[in-house]
Enzyme design. Structure first.
Site, mmCIF file in Angstrom:
data_model
loop_
_atom_site.group_PDB
_atom_site.id
_atom_site.type_symbol
_atom_site.label_atom_id
_atom_site.label_comp_id
_atom_site.label_asym_id
_atom_site.label_seq_id
_atom_site.Cartn_x
_atom_site.Cartn_y
_atom_site.Cartn_z
ATOM 1 N N SER A 10 10.471 -4.219 13.813
ATOM 2 C CA SER A 10 10.829 -2.907 13.293
ATOM 3 C C SER A 10 9.811 -1.828 13.694
ATOM 4 O O SER A 10 10.127 -0.874 14.410
ATOM 5 C CB SER A 10 10.939 -3.054 11.773
ATOM 6 O OG SER A 10 10.975 -1.835 11.146
ATOM 7 N N ALA A 139 9.584 2.948 8.837
ATOM 8 C CA ALA A 139 10.209 2.937 10.164
ATOM 9 C C ALA A 139 11.560 3.681 10.226
ATOM 10 O O ALA A 139 11.757 4.499 11.133
ATOM 11 C CB ALA A 139 10.334 1.498 10.650
ATOM 12 N N LYS A 190 -1.593 -2.234 -0.211
ATOM 13 C CA LYS A 190 -0.438 -1.480 -0.728
ATOM 14 C C LYS A 190 0.845 -2.318 -0.695
ATOM 15 O O LYS A 190 1.745 -2.104 -1.513
ATOM 16 C CB LYS A 190 -0.259 -0.154 0.006
ATOM 17 C CG LYS A 190 0.068 -0.241 1.493
ATOM 18 C CD LYS A 190 1.531 -0.274 1.826
ATOM 19 C CE LYS A 190 1.743 -0.621 3.271
ATOM 20 N NZ LYS A 190 3.127 -0.809 3.636
ATOM 21 N N ASN A 255 8.666 -4.476 1.176
ATOM 22 C CA ASN A 255 7.874 -5.044 0.083
ATOM 23 C C ASN A 255 8.440 -4.669 -1.278
ATOM 24 O O ASN A 255 8.599 -5.511 -2.154
ATOM 25 C CB ASN A 255 6.412 -4.622 0.227
ATOM 26 C CG ASN A 255 5.714 -5.417 1.311
ATOM 27 O OD1 ASN A 255 5.360 -6.574 1.118
ATOM 28 N ND2 ASN A 255 5.569 -4.816 2.487
HETATM 29 P P1 13P Z 1 7.397 -2.446 4.462
HETATM 30 O O1 13P Z 1 8.738 -1.873 4.824
HETATM 31 O O2 13P Z 1 7.027 -3.649 5.272
HETATM 32 O O3 13P Z 1 7.294 -2.697 2.980
HETATM 33 O O4 13P Z 1 6.243 -1.394 4.822
HETATM 34 C C1 13P Z 1 6.446 -0.027 4.907
HETATM 35 C C2 13P Z 1 5.213 0.638 5.388
HETATM 36 O O5 13P Z 1 4.250 -0.003 5.789
HETATM 37 C C3 13P Z 1 5.199 2.108 5.329
HETATM 38 O O6 13P Z 1 4.016 2.629 5.806
#
Ligand code: 13P
Length: 329
Positions: A10, A139, A190, A255
């Site tokens: 991603s 993303a 985080k 997450n």
């Molecule tokens: P995840 O989509 O893996 O939770 O992470 C998002 C992210 O790192 C935004 O900076």
């Protein structure tokens, strides 16, 4: 600037698009030849954001040596726990003065090392050649060219600036920072706090406790960071508070979504089946907990997330434990 993006997941795919839109020549390495071929022939990654056309200056290969040949920047975008094995295989093919850029937000299980430490050790490069790009960078938002900012952390400011220039676009605004430890740690912890936030969301807890999770989550991240030598102010920036808020508050993040499944009472295996991925924080919470123990740092939220994920503790019990914890003066 010639760039190899090692990983067609991603964030790797979106980052390749940003690099190309900033004017770079980009070669993506995909583990599967079918994905590399699809990118070459259709200009799209069928696995991630197939709706997004990649610029013409992006190509792809499944041969790591041809992706790495002549690269000025080597962007590492594999999953955190596979970095060591991948990089061990690639180390001899990395051009002598290339800057290695880590996009990964995890801590290695077993060694409790940050990704930049794994890179230095495995590729045998000087730490000044490793940069970390991190910050609130969800993303799907970046694919849609929604404005965002990020941090390029490197102890060598000239390399940080070169990476900054290579990824600056009208919608992507990178800053530089020399606190690699702080920036990297904020990105890793985080994910664990976002799992807690997701759990709280599906338990239908209120905004007061969710704000508390963010705030106290940042406090425990900062405590660990200071013990490891980071600048506490880093945690108030994009790579700390910024990424923490974005990852907790967006319903799009992996997450938080994974945490929501856990908060509904699903087991780890059931949550994995429901999402078809393992969120980075699920593995990293073990390594972060171990790192905290090794440095005598209290991380109560991380501790409870680890128990929910890996010891089958009921989220209601974890919440009661956190609420009844002895406060310190
Ligand atoms: P995840 O989509 O893996 O939770 O992470 C998002 C992210 O790192 C935004 O900076």
């Amino acid at each position: 600037m010639r760039t190899a993006v090692m990983g067609a997941g991603s964030w790797g795919s979106v980052f390749a698009k940003i690099l190309a839109e900033a004017g770079g020549e980009v070669t993506m390495w995909a583990r599967r030849e079918s994905i590399a071929e699809a990118i070459r022939t259709t200009g799209r990654n069928p696995d991630y954001f197939p709706e997004a056309a990649l610029p013409r200056n992006v190509t792809a290969t499944s041969d790591p040596a041809s992706a790495l040949a002549g690269a000025d920047l080597v962007v590492l975008a594999v999953t955190s726990q596979t970095l060591r094995a991948n990089l061990t295989a690639w180390a001899g093919q990395i051009p002598a003065d290339a800057t290695l850029v880590s996009l990964m937000k995890g801590i290695e299980l077993g060694t409790t090392k940050r990704m930049s430490e794994v890179i230095v050790e495995t590729a045998g490069v000087d730490p000044s050649r490793v940069a970390v790009v991190t910050g609130p960078n969800i993303a799907p938002e970046l694919v849609a060219r929604q404005p965002a900012a990020a941090v390029v952390a490197c102890t060598d400011l000239s390399r940080a600036t070169a990476v900054q220039e290579a990824i600056t676009t009208p919608y992507f605004r990178p800053y530089t920072n020399d606190d690699v430890i702080g920036c990297e740690l904020g990105g890793a912890v985080k994910n664990v706090i976002a799992l807690a936030y997701g759990i709280a969301t599906s338990m239908e807890l209120g905004e007061n406790i969710k704000a508390t999770l963010i705030t106290r989550g940042l406090a425990e991240t900062t405590r660990l960071g200071v013990a490891l030598g980071a600048d506490p102010l880093t945690f108030a920036g994009l790579s700390g508070l910024g990424d923490l808020v974005a990852t907790c508050c967006s319903p799009l993040t992996r997450n938080r979504t994974f945490g929501e499944h856990l908060g509904r009472g699903l087991s780890l295996e059931q949550a994995q089946a429901a999402t078809r991925y393992t969120a980075e924080g699920v593995k990293s919470c073990l390594a972060i907990r171990d790192l905290a123990h090794a440095h005598g740092v209290e991380m109560p939220i991380t501790e409870q997330v680890e128990r929910i994920c890996h010891e089958g503790v009921d989220p209601k019990v974890a919440l009661a434990t956190l609420m009844s914890r002895q406060t310190k003066p």
